[in-house]
Motif scaffolding. Structure first.
Motif, PDB file in Angstrom:
ATOM      1  N   GLY A  60       0.821  -1.210   0.000  1.00  0.00           N
ATOM      2  CA  GLY A  60       0.000   0.000   0.000  1.00  0.00           C
ATOM      3  C   GLY A  60       0.851   1.254   0.000  1.00  0.00           C
ATOM      4  N   GLN A  61       0.203   2.405  -0.086  1.00  0.00           N
ATOM      5  CA  GLN A  61       0.911   3.683  -0.149  1.00  0.00           C
ATOM      6  C   GLN A  61       1.388   4.170   1.214  1.00  0.00           C
ATOM      7  N   LEU A  62       1.080   3.425   2.279  1.00  0.00           N
ATOM      8  CA  LEU A  62       1.413   3.887   3.626  1.00  0.00           C
ATOM      9  C   LEU A  62       2.374   2.941   4.338  1.00  0.00           C
ATOM     10  N   ASN A  87      -0.641  -4.111   6.611  1.00  0.00           N
ATOM     11  CA  ASN A  87      -0.024  -3.080   7.445  1.00  0.00           C
ATOM     12  C   ASN A  87       0.212  -1.782   6.673  1.00  0.00           C
ATOM     13  N   SER A  88       0.387  -1.883   5.355  1.00  0.00           N
ATOM     14  CA  SER A  88       0.771  -0.723   4.547  1.00  0.00           C
ATOM     15  C   SER A  88      -0.413   0.008   3.916  1.00  0.00           C
ATOM     16  N   PHE A  89      -1.622  -0.353   4.295  1.00  0.00           N
ATOM     17  CA  PHE A  89      -2.810   0.264   3.695  1.00  0.00           C
ATOM     18  C   PHE A  89      -3.553   1.202   4.641  1.00  0.00           C
ATOM     19  N   PHE A  90      -3.037   1.410   5.860  1.00  0.00           N
ATOM     20  CA  PHE A  90      -3.753   2.230   6.832  1.00  0.00           C
ATOM     21  C   PHE A  90      -2.889   3.369   7.336  1.00  0.00           C
ATOM     22  N   ASN A  91      -3.511   4.541   7.432  1.00  0.00           N
ATOM     23  CA  ASN A  91      -2.826   5.737   7.888  1.00  0.00           C
ATOM     24  C   ASN A  91      -2.880   5.788   9.409  1.00  0.00           C
ATOM     25  N   THR A  92      -1.885   5.199  10.041  1.00  0.00           N
ATOM     26  CA  THR A  92      -1.798   5.189  11.504  1.00  0.00           C
ATOM     27  C   THR A  92      -0.577   5.999  11.937  1.00  0.00           C
ATOM     28  N   LYS A  93      -0.492   6.279  13.204  1.00  0.00           N
ATOM     29  CA  LYS A  93       0.686   6.968  13.727  1.00  0.00           C
ATOM     30  C   LYS A  93       1.923   6.100  13.501  1.00  0.00           C
ATOM     31  N   PRO A  94       3.096   6.715  13.362  1.00  0.00           N
ATOM     32  CA  PRO A  94       4.321   5.926  13.111  1.00  0.00           C
ATOM     33  C   PRO A  94       4.555   4.818  14.147  1.00  0.00           C
ATOM     34  N   GLN A  95       4.236   5.077  15.417  1.00  0.00           N
ATOM     35  CA  GLN A  95       4.462   4.052  16.440  1.00  0.00           C
ATOM     36  C   GLN A  95       3.523   2.857  16.285  1.00  0.00           C
ATOM     37  N   SER A 105      20.893  -0.363  17.622  1.00  0.00           N
ATOM     38  CA  SER A 105      20.679   0.919  16.947  1.00  0.00           C
ATOM     39  C   SER A 105      19.472   1.680  17.487  1.00  0.00           C
ATOM     40  N   LYS A 106      18.568   0.960  18.154  1.00  0.00           N
ATOM     41  CA  LYS A 106      17.328   1.539  18.707  1.00  0.00           C
ATOM     42  C   LYS A 106      16.374   2.020  17.618  1.00  0.00           C
ATOM     43  N   HIS A 107      16.608   1.617  16.351  1.00  0.00           N
ATOM     44  CA  HIS A 107      15.693   1.957  15.260  1.00  0.00           C
ATOM     45  C   HIS A 107      14.525   0.980  15.262  1.00  0.00           C
ATOM     46  N   TRP A 108      13.347   1.504  14.949  1.00  0.00           N
ATOM     47  CA  TRP A 108      12.142   0.685  14.874  1.00  0.00           C
ATOM     48  C   TRP A 108      11.973   0.154  13.460  1.00  0.00           C
ATOM     49  N   HIS A 109      11.459  -1.081  13.340  1.00  0.00           N
ATOM     50  CA  HIS A 109      11.246  -1.715  12.045  1.00  0.00           C
ATOM     51  C   HIS A 109       9.868  -2.374  12.009  1.00  0.00           C
ATOM     52  N   GLN A 110       9.350  -2.540  10.814  1.00  0.00           N
ATOM     53  CA  GLN A 110       8.084  -3.229  10.604  1.00  0.00           C
ATOM     54  C   GLN A 110       8.415  -4.643  10.119  1.00  0.00           C
ATOM     55  N   THR A 127      -5.066  -2.484  10.487  1.00  0.00           N
ATOM     56  CA  THR A 127      -3.945  -3.290  10.976  1.00  0.00           C
ATOM     57  C   THR A 127      -2.954  -2.331  11.608  1.00  0.00           C
ATOM     58  N   HIS A 128      -2.613  -2.583  12.868  1.00  0.00           N
ATOM     59  CA  HIS A 128      -1.636  -1.726  13.551  1.00  0.00           C
ATOM     60  C   HIS A 128      -1.032  -2.468  14.729  1.00  0.00           C
ATOM     61  N   SER A 129       0.019  -1.908  15.293  1.00  0.00           N
ATOM     62  CA  SER A 129       0.716  -2.552  16.412  1.00  0.00           C
ATOM     63  C   SER A 129       0.538  -1.756  17.695  1.00  0.00           C
TER      64      SER A 129
END
Length: 165
Positions: A60-62, A87-95, A105-110, A127-129
Motif C-alpha cells: 500500500g501507499q502507507l 499493514n501498509s494500507f492504513f494511515n496510523t501513527k508511526p508508532q 541501533s534503537k531503530h524501529w522496524h516493521q 492493521t496496527h501494532s
C-alpha cells in the motif's frame, strides 16, 4: 471459513532455511482453494519498505521504512501469490506501524506483517501494532481487524419436510 496461517521465518543469514521456508509456504498456499479467505500472520524478519510505485500489487501507499534484500525476496513472493501487506494500507501513527526495535541501533522496524489476498483487502478495517502490550517478547503485538459477512448456506429440503406441508 477463514484460513489463518501463523509462521516465523528464519533469520536473514540462513539462505538454505529461507529457501525451505518459502517453498513450504508456497506449497501450503497452492493447496488452499481460491475462494477461501486466507490471512498470513508472520514475522518474516524482513523489511519491505514503502515503495508503493515499485510494488503496487502487494504494498500500500502507507508502508514504513526502507527495503532490504530479504524484503525484496519477500515482495517477489507476495507478488507471485497475489498477497497484500495489510499493514501498509492504513494511515496510523508511526508508532503503530512498527513492531520491533533493534537492540543496538534503537531503530524501529516493521517486521511482523499481516497478509491477505487482494480480494480480501476490502474486509480488513485496520492493521496496527501496540508497543504497550505485555506479550513477553521483544516484538509488539500486531492486531488486524477484519469484518466478514457470513455466507448463507442453502440446503435442499428433505422429502419428509415436503410431506408435512
Amino acid at each position: 471459513m477463514v484460513i489463518l496461517i501463523n509462521a516465523y521465518a528464519p533469520r536473514p543469514t540462513s539462505t538454505e532455511a529461507k529457501d525451505t521456508f518459502y517453498d513450504d509456504l508456497g506449497l501450503t498456499l497452492r493447496d488452499i482453494p481460491q475462494q477461501e479467505p486466507v490471512f498470513l500472520l508472520v514475522d518474516f524478519n524482513a523489511r519491505v519498505g514503502s515503495d508503493h510505485s515499485s510494488w503496487p500489487s502487494c504494498l500500500g501507499q502507507l508502508g514504513f521504512g526502507k527495503l532490504n534484500d530479504n524484503g525484496q525476496r519477500l515482495l517477489e513472493f507476495f507478488s507471485l501469490h497475489d498477497l497484500c501487506i495489510t499493514n501498509s494500507f492504513f494511515n496510523t501513527k508511526p508508532q503503530h506501524k512498527v513492531s520491533w526495535r533493534h537492540p543496538r541501533s534503537k531503530h524501529w522496524h516493521q517486521l511482523d506483517l499481516v497478509l491477505t489476498g487482494r480480494s480480501n483487502l476490502r474486509n480488513v478495517k485496520l492493521t496496527h501494532s501496540f508497543q504497550s502490550a505485555d506479550c513477553d517478547t521483544d516484538h509488539s503485538l500486531v492486531v488486524c481487524r477484519v469484518n466478514f459477512q457470513p455466507r448463507k448456506i442453502h440446503r435442499a429440503k428433505k422429502e419428509e419436510d415436503h410431506a408435512l406441508m
